[in-house]
Design a protein around this motif. Structure first.
Motif, PDB file in Angstrom:
ATOM      1  N   SER A  41       1.151  -0.989   0.080  1.00  7.12           N
ATOM      2  CA  SER A  41       0.170  -0.006   0.367  1.00  7.12           C
ATOM      3  C   SER A  41       0.996   1.361   0.386  1.00  7.12           C
ATOM      4  O   SER A  41       2.051   1.021   0.266  1.00  7.12           O
ATOM      5  N   LEU A  42       0.099   2.303  -0.093  1.00  5.15           N
ATOM      6  CA  LEU A  42       0.695   3.384   0.300  1.00  5.15           C
ATOM      7  C   LEU A  42       0.285   4.861   0.986  1.00  5.15           C
ATOM      8  O   LEU A  42      -0.838   4.016   1.441  1.00  5.15           O
ATOM      9  N   THR A  43       1.169   5.035   1.258  1.00  2.90           N
ATOM     10  CA  THR A  43       0.811   5.885   2.726  1.00  2.90           C
ATOM     11  C   THR A  43       0.905   7.376   2.413  1.00  2.90           C
ATOM     12  O   THR A  43       1.572   8.045   1.822  1.00  2.90           O
ATOM     13  N   VAL A  44      -0.728   8.626   2.158  1.00  7.80           N
ATOM     14  CA  VAL A  44      -0.235   9.584   2.160  1.00  7.80           C
ATOM     15  C   VAL A  44       0.051  10.212   2.932  1.00  7.80           C
ATOM     16  O   VAL A  44      -1.346   9.885   4.162  1.00  7.80           O
ATOM     17  N   GLU A  45       0.667  11.467   3.309  1.00  2.00           N
ATOM     18  CA  GLU A  45       0.355  12.187   4.280  1.00  2.00           C
ATOM     19  C   GLU A  45       0.532  13.857   3.905  1.00  2.00           C
ATOM     20  O   GLU A  45       0.727  13.934   2.709  1.00  2.00           O
ATOM     21  N   VAL A  46      -0.287  14.447   4.448  1.00  2.00           N
ATOM     22  CA  VAL A  46      -1.007  16.383   3.776  1.00  2.00           C
ATOM     23  C   VAL A  46      -0.856  16.807   4.895  1.00  2.00           C
ATOM     24  O   VAL A  46      -1.182  16.796   6.188  1.00  2.00           O
ATOM     25  N   ASN A  47      -0.046  17.786   4.580  1.00  2.00           N
ATOM     26  CA  ASN A  47       1.078  19.264   5.802  1.00  2.00           C
ATOM     27  C   ASN A  47      -0.063  19.776   5.911  1.00  2.00           C
ATOM     28  O   ASN A  47      -1.303  19.714   5.314  1.00  2.00           O
ATOM     29  N   ASP A  48       0.091  19.993   7.273  1.00  2.00           N
ATOM     30  CA  ASP A  48      -0.837  20.427   8.286  1.00  2.00           C
ATOM     31  C   ASP A  48      -2.471  19.877   8.518  1.00  2.00           C
ATOM     32  O   ASP A  48      -3.303  20.721   9.098  1.00  2.00           O
ATOM     33  N   ASN A  49      -2.573  18.231   8.283  1.00  6.81           N
ATOM     34  CA  ASN A  49      -3.172  17.707   8.401  1.00  6.81           C
ATOM     35  C   ASN A  49      -2.471  17.294   9.259  1.00  6.81           C
ATOM     36  O   ASN A  49      -1.937  15.505   8.602  1.00  6.81           O
ATOM     37  N   PRO A  50      -2.949  16.574  10.412  1.00  3.17           N
ATOM     38  CA  PRO A  50      -2.535  15.295  11.190  1.00  3.17           C
ATOM     39  C   PRO A  50      -2.791  13.820  10.746  1.00  3.17           C
ATOM     40  O   PRO A  50      -1.838  12.690  10.925  1.00  3.17           O
ATOM     41  N   GLU A  51      -4.302  13.671  10.022  1.00  8.24           N
ATOM     42  CA  GLU A  51      -4.428  12.524   9.415  1.00  8.24           C
ATOM     43  C   GLU A  51      -3.739  11.969   8.291  1.00  8.24           C
ATOM     44  O   GLU A  51      -2.987  12.716   7.235  1.00  8.24           O
ATOM     45  N   GLU A  52      -3.752  10.972   7.866  1.00 10.98           N
ATOM     46  CA  GLU A  52      -3.152  10.058   6.720  1.00 10.98           C
ATOM     47  C   GLU A  52      -3.744   9.207   6.599  1.00 10.98           C
ATOM     48  O   GLU A  52      -5.350   8.479   6.847  1.00 10.98           O
ATOM     49  N   TYR A  53      -3.572   8.911   5.344  1.00  5.61           N
ATOM     50  CA  TYR A  53      -4.661   7.819   4.252  1.00  5.61           C
ATOM     51  C   TYR A  53      -3.734   7.021   3.512  1.00  5.61           C
ATOM     52  O   TYR A  53      -2.610   6.965   3.731  1.00  5.61           O
ATOM     53  N   GLN A  54      -4.477   5.432   3.550  1.00  2.73           N
ATOM     54  CA  GLN A  54      -3.491   4.464   3.172  1.00  2.73           C
ATOM     55  C   GLN A  54      -4.299   3.700   1.401  1.00  2.73           C
ATOM     56  O   GLN A  54      -5.459   4.556   1.063  1.00  2.73           O
ATOM     57  N   ILE A  55      -3.664   3.521   0.594  1.00  7.10           N
ATOM     58  CA  ILE A  55      -4.715   3.844  -0.619  1.00  7.10           C
ATOM     59  C   ILE A  55      -4.340   2.127  -0.822  1.00  7.10           C
ATOM     60  O   ILE A  55      -1.905   1.947  -1.082  1.00  7.10           O
ATOM     61  N   GLU A  56      -4.844   1.241  -0.781  1.00  7.03           N
ATOM     62  CA  GLU A  56      -4.392  -0.475  -1.058  1.00  7.03           C
ATOM     63  C   GLU A  56      -5.549  -0.971  -2.191  1.00  7.03           C
ATOM     64  O   GLU A  56      -6.434  -0.139  -2.981  1.00  7.03           O
ATOM     65  N   GLY A  57      -4.490  -1.652  -2.800  1.00  9.14           N
ATOM     66  CA  GLY A  57      -5.219  -1.986  -4.433  1.00  9.14           C
ATOM     67  C   GLY A  57      -4.666  -2.423  -5.259  1.00  9.14           C
ATOM     68  O   GLY A  57      -3.034  -2.312  -5.151  1.00  9.14           O
ATOM     69  N   SER A  58      -5.042  -2.654  -5.826  1.00  8.06           N
ATOM     70  CA  SER A  58      -3.889  -2.781  -7.656  1.00  8.06           C
ATOM     71  C   SER A  58      -4.432  -1.808  -7.849  1.00  8.06           C
ATOM     72  O   SER A  58      -5.051  -1.503  -8.944  1.00  8.06           O
ATOM     73  N   PHE A  59      -3.088  -0.504  -8.524  1.00  5.47           N
ATOM     74  CA  PHE A  59      -3.627   0.696  -9.394  1.00  5.47           C
ATOM     75  C   PHE A  59      -3.214  -0.278 -10.595  1.00  5.47           C
ATOM     76  O   PHE A  59      -3.975   0.140 -12.251  1.00  5.47           O
ATOM     77  N   ALA A  60      -2.333  -0.857 -10.936  1.00  4.49           N
ATOM     78  CA  ALA A  60      -1.996  -1.731 -12.684  1.00  4.49           C
ATOM     79  C   ALA A  60      -3.569  -2.421 -12.821  1.00  4.49           C
ATOM     80  O   ALA A  60      -4.029  -2.816 -14.216  1.00  4.49           O
ATOM     81  N   GLN A  61      -4.014  -2.877 -11.531  1.00 10.81           N
ATOM     82  CA  GLN A  61      -4.820  -2.977 -12.592  1.00 10.81           C
ATOM     83  C   GLN A  61      -6.735  -2.043 -12.234  1.00 10.81           C
ATOM     84  O   GLN A  61      -7.816  -2.481 -12.725  1.00 10.81           O
ATOM     85  N   ARG A  62      -5.940  -1.478 -11.621  1.00 12.62           N
ATOM     86  CA  ARG A  62      -7.106   0.041 -11.873  1.00 12.62           C
ATOM     87  C   ARG A  62      -8.402   0.040 -11.037  1.00 12.62           C
ATOM     88  O   ARG A  62      -9.578  -0.042 -10.956  1.00 12.62           O
ATOM     89  N   CYS A  63      -7.416  -0.760  -9.295  1.00 18.63           N
ATOM     90  CA  CYS A  63      -8.621  -1.723  -9.198  1.00 18.63           C
ATOM     91  C   CYS A  63      -8.175  -1.086  -6.948  1.00 18.63           C
ATOM     92  O   CYS A  63      -7.842  -1.254  -6.302  1.00 18.63           O
ATOM     93  N   CYS A  64      -8.233  -0.039  -6.641  1.00 23.13           N
ATOM     94  CA  CYS A  64      -7.928   0.897  -5.378  1.00 23.13           C
ATOM     95  C   CYS A  64      -9.031   1.583  -5.192  1.00 23.13           C
ATOM     96  O   CYS A  64      -9.886   2.091  -4.853  1.00 23.13           O
ATOM     97  N   THR A  65      -8.028   1.870  -3.502  1.00 26.13           N
ATOM     98  CA  THR A  65      -9.144   2.277  -2.628  1.00 26.13           C
ATOM     99  C   THR A  65      -8.628   3.557  -1.558  1.00 26.13           C
ATOM    100  O   THR A  65      -7.323   2.662  -1.181  1.00 26.13           O
ATOM    101  N   ILE A  66      -8.664   4.252  -1.644  1.00 24.61           N
ATOM    102  CA  ILE A  66      -8.199   5.304  -0.336  1.00 24.61           C
ATOM    103  C   ILE A  66      -9.046   5.390   1.296  1.00 24.61           C
ATOM    104  O   ILE A  66     -10.541   5.925   0.647  1.00 24.61           O
ATOM    105  N   LEU A  67      -8.359   5.385   2.016  1.00 23.80           N
ATOM    106  CA  LEU A  67      -9.067   4.982   3.313  1.00 23.80           C
ATOM    107  C   LEU A  67      -8.172   6.216   3.910  1.00 23.80           C
ATOM    108  O   LEU A  67      -7.139   7.012   3.636  1.00 23.80           O
ATOM    109  N   ASP A  68      -9.241   6.341   4.486  1.00 22.84           N
ATOM    110  CA  ASP A  68      -8.724   7.801   5.712  1.00 22.84           C
ATOM    111  C   ASP A  68      -8.511   6.869   6.409  1.00 22.84           C
ATOM    112  O   ASP A  68      -8.142   6.034   6.687  1.00 22.84           O
TER     113      ASP A  68
END
Length: 144
Positions: A41-68
């Protein structure tokens, strides 16, 4: 929005900026692989926001979910299906379902970064369709 790839350690980090990057400018967000082993998975950090997001799934298959941070889905990336024929369109035509309250522009920026991370540069004619979930239930779609 511009993206810049930076190697900080063994992890690769992609950063998103408004406009052209200038000296001393902080990125709006950064994306990195959660693990250096395999394609996890990928981790997304947003400046000025303590929450991280995760991106799970397979982008190669074009099937992903962005989770808070609560592991709730805030956006989904899927292959576009022609509703009249039930045919899956090419991999460069995707749908992005954005849940209410999540920034659609930010979601599109994440799609572009994921594409760069996976080395799947979209063709010039590639399309991202942003779907309003409130319209999906009424069988009306909007595309840009």
């Amino acid at each position: 929005m511009r993206f810049h790839k930076r190697r900080l350690s063994l992890h690769q980090r992609w950063e998103g900026f408004v406009g052209e990057r200038t000296d001393g400018q902080k990125p709006i967000f950064s994306v990195k692989r959660s693990s250096i082993i395999g394609r996890s998975s990928l981790t997304v950090e947003v400046n000025d926001n303590p929450e991280e997001y995760q991106i799970e799934g397979s982008f190669a298959q074009r099937c992903c979910t962005i989770l808070d941070g609560k592991q709730q889905s805030v956006a989904e990336i899927k292959r576009k299906v022609d509703a009249s024929t039930n045919v899956v369109l090419g991999k460069d035509v995707i749908s992005l379902l954005v849940k209410p309250g999540f920034d659609g522009c930010f979601a599109v920026a994440l799609v572009l970064v994921i594409d760069q991370i996976n080395g799947d540069d979209f063709d010039e004619g590639a399309r991202v369709e942003v779907v309003d979930p409130l319209l999906v239930n009424s069988n009306i779609s909007s595309s840009e």
